[in-house]
Design a protein around this motif. Structure first.
Motif, PDB file in Angstrom:
ATOM      1  N   GLN A 274      -0.683   7.162   2.087  1.00 18.84           N
ATOM      2  CA  GLN A 274      -2.042   7.057   2.613  1.00 18.84           C
ATOM      3  C   GLN A 274      -2.036   6.956   4.131  1.00 18.84           C
ATOM      4  N   LEU A 275      -1.158   6.120   4.657  1.00 18.34           N
ATOM      5  CA  LEU A 275      -1.084   5.964   6.102  1.00 18.34           C
ATOM      6  C   LEU A 275      -0.518   7.215   6.765  1.00 18.34           C
TER       7      LEU A 275
ATOM      8  N   VAL B  88      -8.754   2.733   6.243  1.00 20.63           N
ATOM      9  CA  VAL B  88      -7.806   2.811   5.112  1.00 20.63           C
ATOM     10  C   VAL B  88      -7.445   1.431   4.584  1.00 20.63           C
TER      11      VAL B  88
ATOM     12  N   MET C 165       0.830  -1.202   0.000  1.00 16.43           N
ATOM     13  CA  MET C 165       0.000   0.000   0.000  1.00 16.43           C
ATOM     14  C   MET C 165       0.868   1.257   0.000  1.00 16.43           C
ATOM     15  N   PRO C 166       0.439   2.301  -0.699  1.00 20.11           N
ATOM     16  CA  PRO C 166       1.211   3.553  -0.686  1.00 20.11           C
ATOM     17  C   PRO C 166       1.357   4.087   0.738  1.00 20.11           C
ATOM     18  N   LYS C 167       2.592   4.310   1.160  1.00 22.10           N
ATOM     19  CA  LYS C 167       2.838   4.801   2.514  1.00 22.10           C
ATOM     20  C   LYS C 167       2.209   6.169   2.737  1.00 22.10           C
TER      21      LYS C 167
ATOM     22  N   GLN D 225      -9.385  -1.566   1.281  1.00 20.23           N
ATOM     23  CA  GLN D 225      -8.542  -1.899   0.140  1.00 20.23           C
ATOM     24  C   GLN D 225      -8.153  -3.370   0.109  1.00 20.23           C
TER      25      GLN D 225
ATOM     26  N   LYS E   3      -0.870  10.315   5.682  1.00 18.65           N
ATOM     27  CA  LYS E   3      -1.940  11.320   5.687  1.00 18.65           C
ATOM     28  C   LYS E   3      -2.964  11.018   6.769  1.00 18.65           C
ATOM     29  N   ALA E   4      -3.293   9.730   6.938  1.00 15.12           N
ATOM     30  CA  ALA E   4      -4.257   9.362   7.974  1.00 15.12           C
ATOM     31  C   ALA E   4      -3.729   9.711   9.360  1.00 15.12           C
TER      32      ALA E   4
ATOM     33  N   MET F 167      -6.982   3.605  11.272  1.00 15.35           N
ATOM     34  CA  MET F 167      -6.314   3.410   9.980  1.00 15.35           C
ATOM     35  C   MET F 167      -6.617   2.012   9.428  1.00 15.35           C
TER      36      MET F 167
END
Length: 272
Positions: free
Chosen positions: A167-168, A185, A163-165, A189, A170-171, A181
């Protein structure tokens, strides 16, 4: 024009997909006709009429001893074991895969063990399961779980790690906790990816099911195949194998449809 840039049309694709099946059927019918011409009592390659008569007996004629339709009983018994085993595998894999994939300490603790455990041949421990759990349903379902869950866990761990880091990050910037998360998030997915893992596990799950039923069962598709093999009843075995293949294919189709309609964003990304 390079070969890799040539794509068949819609009708051409269908013809190409059907060609191997037609070729296999023609080859079998030709070989069967040749053997039956030489020996009308040949059992190795029965003709369509022989297999149809056997299926009429197994699927549409009540068994004199039990009053059951044997093929229906076998199918329902096998499907129950298969669905129970895969359902347990999905639950275990989803929880462990996401937790281990997200938490570095859990990755260091469990990934080597999971990798090693996944290398154990499930069929090799089938006798152990029969000794511990007996020859009832528990051992058969457990074999499916042991055979499929480690693969699904490893696959989900890798999908979480991919998973794109951002995203985590930003969360976390927005104040999300680890639990938030995971739920908001990661889980959304991973659900469609879990379906992919399940689809890839269908083939091995059927192998473990048939193997367990062949050794210790009183009903089931695998039990029936190994029961009639002593009579060289290929007119029953071949249709049963075709029926198992069809069931597995239908399972795969249903899972693809669920994935397509429940997660259209994921299905669309895969086709691009």
């Amino acid at each position: 024009m390079r070969l890799i840039n040539l794509h068949p049309g819609k009708h051409g694709a269908r013809l190409l997909a059907a060609a191997p099946f037609v070729a296999l059927a023609v080859l079998y019918l030709a070989a069967s006709a040749a053997r039956l011409a030489a020996n009308p009592d040949d059992k190795l390659l029965p003709g369509l009429a022989q297999m149809a008569a056997a299926m009429n007996l197994m699927a549409f004629t009540q068994d004199m001893a039990t009053g059951d339709y044997l093929m229906l009983t076998d199918t329902l018994s096998s499907l129950q074991r298969l669905i129970e085993g895969l359902a347990i595998s999905v639950g275990i894999s989803f929880v462990i895969g996401i937790a281990v994939g997200m938490v570095p300490y859990l990755r260091k603790l469990f990934v080597p063990f999971i990798a090693a455990f996944s290398m154990v041949p499930p069929l090799a421990i089938l006798p152990i399961l029969f000794i511990i759990a007996g020859i009832g349903e528990t051992a058969k379902v457990t074999l499916i779980v042991i055979g499929t869950a480690p693969f699904m866990i490893r696959d989900l761990i890798m999908r979480v790690e991919e998973m794109p880091k951002a995203q985590l990050i930003k969360a976390q910037t927005l104040g999300a906790s680890s639990w938030q998360m995971a739920l908001r998030v990661v889980v959304p997915q991973m659900l469609p990816r879990l379906i992919d893992s399940l689809r890839l596990s269908l083939g091995p799950a059927w192998i473990y099911l048939i193997s367990a039923e062949a050794i210790a069962a009183q009903d089931g598709l695998g039990y029936r195949i190994f029961l009639v093999r002593r009579y060289f009843a290929m007119n029953i075995i071949i249709p049963y194998v075709i029926w198992i293949t069809l069931l597995a294919f239908l399972f795969d189709v249903v899972l693809r449809l669920v994935q397509r309609y429940a997660f259209p964003w994921f299905a669309g990304a895969k086709t691009q």
